[in-house]
Design an enzyme around this catalytic site. Structure first.
Site, PDB file in Angstrom:
ATOM      1  CB  ALA A  37      -3.564  -3.310  -0.514  1.00 12.39           C
ATOM      2  N   GLY A  84       1.973  -4.764  -1.558  1.00 17.25           N
ATOM      3  CA  GLY A  84       2.810  -3.707  -1.260  1.00 17.25           C
ATOM      4  C   GLY A  84       3.309  -3.504   0.446  1.00 17.25           C
ATOM      5  CG  ASP A  85       7.246  -2.489   1.114  1.00 15.04           C
ATOM      6  OD1 ASP A  85       7.087  -3.740   0.817  1.00 15.04           O
ATOM      7  OD2 ASP A  85       8.199  -1.454   0.777  1.00 15.04           O
ATOM      8  CE  LYS A  86       0.624  -5.596   7.224  1.00 16.60           C
ATOM      9  NZ  LYS A  86       0.309  -6.172   8.552  1.00 16.60           N
ATOM     10  N   GLY A  87       2.281   0.540   5.263  1.00 14.27           N
ATOM     11  CA  GLY A  87       2.659   2.096   5.573  1.00 14.27           C
ATOM     12  C   GLY A  87       2.515   2.271   7.102  1.00 14.27           C
ATOM     13  CG  LEU A  88       5.664   3.718   8.995  1.00 14.07           C
ATOM     14  CD1 LEU A  88       6.732   4.902   9.070  1.00 14.07           C
ATOM     15  CD2 LEU A  88       5.850   2.711   9.954  1.00 14.07           C
ATOM     16  CE  LYS A 122      -3.794   5.310   0.775  1.00 13.87           C
ATOM     17  NZ  LYS A 122      -2.879   6.129  -0.127  1.00 13.87           N
ATOM     18  CG  ASP A 161      -9.917  12.276  -7.584  1.00 16.70           C
ATOM     19  OD1 ASP A 161      -9.850  12.966  -6.542  1.00 16.70           O
ATOM     20  OD2 ASP A 161     -10.922  12.304  -8.312  1.00 16.70           O
TER      21      ASP A 161
END
Length: 581
Positions: free
Chosen positions: A324, A326-330, A345, A380
């Site tokens: 996706a 955007g910045d990669k999440g932790l 996710k 949601d």
């Protein structure tokens, strides 16, 4: 008796008893679901907002409770044959026959699937023991003719609205019925004129049941003008002075925001859910089917429709999941299907510093969002377990990351990828990327809405925790929402503090704080570093939302929550309100 005939009789008997139990459980669930919805009118008329919140939470838990009860019931009925596929195949045949022709057939099918997946622990959907795309496709679509009441104009807009409102199933009094009707008629006349349409209305078609949510009630209808269909949404509010019309909404976009995926679910009485859905689709043609079911509280079937839509997109020859934007999440690995307006996710096996949480804690945060009022500012999420996809539908680099970072949830077997657990959310543009490419006037408006998002959530007793721009997104309607929940908590759980004065000059240059910081301590002065951007955006933000940087604002919001005050966040612009005082 022929060999095997006795076994067939035993199978049929077990299948019939089990199928009857599942259908009876669904009927009990749906009856309780509608009973809770029926209470909404009384809550609205008596302004019992806390009671309305309790009802909303109660209804959200009903499905899980009835699934649990039904699972235990079938284990009692089937005993050692609980996992017998032949028995379940017979159950599906009998259940199909019994559910056919009902106005809620699709909901029955989804409930059956929930039970079968729990007891058989299947990956994907087995067409022999569960309902698949072809089964849902065979359900005939109802017309929307039984879902509305038609009004033909006889003496102008005032008379038309007077008759519509006069037939509402309400016993409480309007504060100024005639005054509101005239204000609404003027607003409707102006809306029709500004749209360039002919002001001649052939008929108004209105759902006879009110849609209740939080502190509001909504009249939902449509106007027929020649060959054109125009939405008609009349939000009602109830104050100490009585009920009033709060706005007149006449565009598909406005109706779509009212039914947004960022809002809590409506309570509405209907015996024909799909017929009502078909009516709603005529005024919101861009709204996905899964969103409409979910908006009416049928979130489990909304998940079914979402999965069906995904399967159709994956059937395209070149469809492939990709990382996706955007910045990669932790905490989460996030991917998307370019043609599908959803992100997927998966919780990572390990969380990078400075994250200090657990898998269960993250799941608890998502459940908190599910049961809270999302006030139009939280996306949601649908939770899925045991999904199965073709291997060639994953971009190689994405699959490599998933197997490296989420191996506890993702595995490859032959030419299939199995995902043990994931969440889906509506895809939006990350706020930091949106601002990077937006023209300044749009960027300023968006950053102001970012501040309002934080305030709206605070009014709903939600503190986002991580307020970095990358954790917020912009919807197609230009609204800012929050979608990263691993640090989210109740506002009343936080301890908002001023930063103590430095003891020595060296303290201010130290990499470590010179004062004790508790686990729940929050220092609003620190928000400036990531909330306030350079230039015009920053100055506009400070002018409108500078109080977010003060302890006083947050403590005031906490006191409001502790006093039990319920704030309603309107799903339309303040400029649309008929009485702005």
């Amino acid at each position: 008796m022929k060999p095997g005939a006795r076994a067939d009789v035993v199978n049929d008997s077990a299948s019939a008893a089990a199928s009857e139990a599942v259908l009876a459980a669904f009927d009990s669930y749906h009856a309780q679901f509608k009973l809770v919805a029926r209470r909404a009118r009384h809550r609205f008329e008596t302004r019992d907002w806390r009671g309305a919140q309790r009802d909303a939470t109660e209804r959200l838990e009903l499905y899980r409770q009835f699934v649990e009860w039904t699972v235990r019931d079938l284990q009692r009925i089937l005993g050692a044959r609980t996992g017998d596929m032949a028995v379940w195949a017979g159950m599906k045949r009998i259940f199909t026959r019994e559910a056919t022709g009902r106005p809620d057939t699709e909901l029955c099918y989804t409930f059956f699937n929930s039970i079968s997946r729990r007891l058989l622990t299947t990956v994907g959907i087995n067409a022999d023991v569960g309902f698949v795309e072809e089964d849902f496709e065979r359900i005939p679509l109802p017309g929307d003719g039984d879902s509305f009441q038609r009004y033909v104009p006889e003496a102008g807009l005032v008379d038309l609205l007077r008759r519509i409102l006069g037939s509402l199933p309400l016993t409480a009094s309007f504060r100024d019925f005639e005054g509101d009707v005239h204000l609404a008629a003027r607003a409707l006349r102006e809306a029709i004129a500004s749209s360039g349409g002919d002001s001649s209305i052939d008929s108004a078609e209105v759902v006879p049941a009110l849609f209740f949510r939080n502190k509001g009630a909504y009249v939902i209808g449509r106007l027929r003008m020649g060959g054109e269909v125009i939405p008609l949404v009349l939000p009602l509010v109830n104050s100490a002075e009585g009920i009033g019309i709060d706005a007149v909404l006449t565009t598909s976009d406005e109706a779509s925001v009212v039914f947004s995926f960022t809002r809590s679910y409506f309570h509405v009485e209907t015996e024909q859910p799909r017929a009502l859905i078909e009516f709603l689709r005529t005024i919101m043609p861009l709204k996905p089917l899964e969103d409409l079911y979910t908006a009416l509280g049928y979130n489990k079937h909304g998940k079914t429709e979402l999965y069906r839509a995904l399967a159709r997109h994956l059937a395209a020859p070149l469809a492939r999941f990709e990382e996706a934007e955007g910045d990669k999440g932790l905490v989460m690995s996030v991917f998307a299907l370019p043609s599908f307006n959803v992100v997927f996710k998966i919780i990572r096996d390990r969380f990078g510093a400075p994250k200090n949480t657990t898998r269960q804690a993250v799941m608890d945060k998502y459940h908190l969002v599910f049961v809270r009022d999302r006030v139009g500012r939280l996306a949601d999420a649908h939770e899925f377990e045991g999904l199965d996809f073709p291997l060639d539908r994953f971009h190689p680099s994405l699959l490599e990351e998933l197997l490296s970072e989420t191996a506890g949830s993702v595995r490859v077997e032959a030419d299939r990828v199995t995902v043990r657990h994931l969440y889906t959310e509506r895809r939006v543009v990350p706020l930091n990327l949106f601002l990077r490419h937006a023209e300044e006037p749009v960027a300023v408006d968006t950053i102001l809405d970012f501040g309002q998002t934080i305030k709206d959530l605070a009014a709903a007793n939600i503190f986002t925790g991580d307020m970095l721009l990358k954790n917020f997104g912009v919807t197609r309607h230009g609204r800012v929402i929050f979608y990263d929940y691993d640090e989210l908590c109740l506002l009343t759980e936080c301890n908002f503090r001023e930063i103590p004065a430095a003891r020595h000059e060296e303290d201010e240059f130290s990499g470590e704080p010179w004062f004790h910081v508790g686990e729940r301590d929050v220092f609003p002065q620190e928000f400036r570093s990531f909330m306030v951007l350079p230039g015009r955006m920053g100055s506009a933000f400070l002018e409108a939302h500078g109080d977010l940087l003060t302890v006083e604002f947050w403590r005031r919001m906490q006191k409001m929550q502790e006093a039990g005050e319920v704030i309603d966040i309107f799903p339309y612009a303040a400029s649309r309100r008929l009485r702005r005082d």
